[in-house]
Design an enzyme around this catalytic site. Structure first.
Site, short mmCIF file in Angstrom:
data_model
loop_
_atom_site.label_atom_id
_atom_site.label_comp_id
_atom_site.label_asym_id
_atom_site.label_seq_id
_atom_site.Cartn_x
_atom_site.Cartn_y
_atom_site.Cartn_z
CG ASP A 179 -3.23 54.21 31.24
OD1 ASP A 179 -3.64 53.41 30.21
OD2 ASP A 179 -2.81 55.17 30.71
CB CYS A 193 -0.64 53.29 29.09
SG CYS A 193 0.94 53.79 28.26
N GLY A 194 -1.93 53.35 26.60
CA GLY A 194 -2.39 53.84 25.60
C GLY A 194 -1.35 53.62 24.19
CB THR A 195 1.73 55.29 23.48
OG1 THR A 195 2.09 55.75 24.89
CG2 THR A 195 0.89 56.32 23.05
N GLY A 196 2.05 52.64 25.47
CA GLY A 196 3.08 52.02 26.41
C GLY A 196 4.20 52.85 26.64
CB ILE A 197 5.41 55.99 25.40
CG1 ILE A 197 5.36 55.70 24.18
CG2 ILE A 197 6.40 57.17 25.88
CD1 ILE A 197 5.24 56.71 23.03
N GLY A 198 4.27 56.00 28.31
CA GLY A 198 4.33 56.21 29.65
C GLY A 198 4.56 55.51 30.80
CG HIS A 214 20.13 40.41 22.55
ND1 HIS A 214 20.48 40.94 21.50
CD2 HIS A 214 20.39 38.99 22.42
CE1 HIS A 214 20.80 40.04 20.63
NE2 HIS A 214 20.67 38.67 20.94
NE ARG A 225 26.88 39.08 21.41
CZ ARG A 225 26.16 38.22 21.01
NH1 ARG A 225 26.20 36.73 21.56
NH2 ARG A 225 25.31 38.49 20.33
CG HIS A 226 23.57 39.46 25.45
ND1 HIS A 226 23.71 40.30 24.40
CD2 HIS A 226 23.53 38.23 24.73
CE1 HIS A 226 23.63 39.85 23.30
NE2 HIS A 226 23.56 38.40 23.13
C1 RB5 Z 1 -3.71 58.11 28.33
O1 RB5 Z 1 -4.72 59.05 27.46
C2 RB5 Z 1 -2.45 57.97 27.74
O2 RB5 Z 1 -1.75 59.06 27.73
C3 RB5 Z 1 -1.77 56.93 28.23
O3 RB5 Z 1 -2.39 55.96 28.27
C4 RB5 Z 1 -0.50 56.54 27.62
O4 RB5 Z 1 -0.43 56.43 26.32
C5 RB5 Z 1 0.81 57.46 28.12
O5 RB5 Z 1 1.83 57.06 27.66
#
Ligand code: RB5
Length: 146
Positions: A8, A65-70, A98, A132-133
């Protein structure tokens, strides 16, 4: 090996960095955006890449993305995807060995480009250990298909 990569707006610079790394490594890839710095929605980029990897069109994917979390939350909604959010080299190696992770997610606002390159390099060049994995990953796949 063919890689699908996308980001993103929060991952634009790191996406270019990782594309440069793949050029250096001689790894074939296709870039699925985003195209500009305007604010976009990460699922619109994570889900198509995840579907292409799950469908076998690409061997693996890289999502930023910014955090990779989304990106990682979105990609893991697609059956067959094991997306690992990784910000250290140890985990990059371990998740290939693994978990047989097939998508790597990283956050441009979390780590610098040097570390991200090392993570991607290790992740792209480490094989699944099996053994095992295999059984453990198989349980995830079985749950998805029941
Ligand atoms: C965008 O501002 C930010 O929310 C997105 O890049 C990401 O970090 C979401 O998980």
């Amino acid at each position: 090996m063919k890689i699908a990569i996308a980001s993103d707006h929060g991952g634009l610079n790191l996406r270019e960095e990782i594309k440069g790394l793949m050029d250096e490594m001689g790894i074939e890839y296709e870039d699925f955006g985003c195209e500009c710095e305007a604010s976009v929605d990460y699922p619109d980029y994570a889900l198509p890449v995840a579907e292409k990897v799950a469908g076998g069109e690409f061997d693996k994917g890289i999502l930023i993305c910014g955090t990779g979390i989304g990106m990682s939350i979105s990609a893991n909604k697609v059956k067959g995807i094991r997306c690992a959010l990784v910000h250290d080299v140890f985990s990059a190696k371990a998740t290939r060995e693994h978990n047989d992770s097939n998508i790597l997610a990283m956050g441009e606002r979390v780590i610098g480009p040097g570390l991200a390159r090392e993570i991607a390099k290790v992740w792209l060049s480490t094989d699944f250990e099996g053994g095992r994995h295999e059984n453990r990953v198989g349980k995830i796949t079985a749950y998805e298909t029941k």
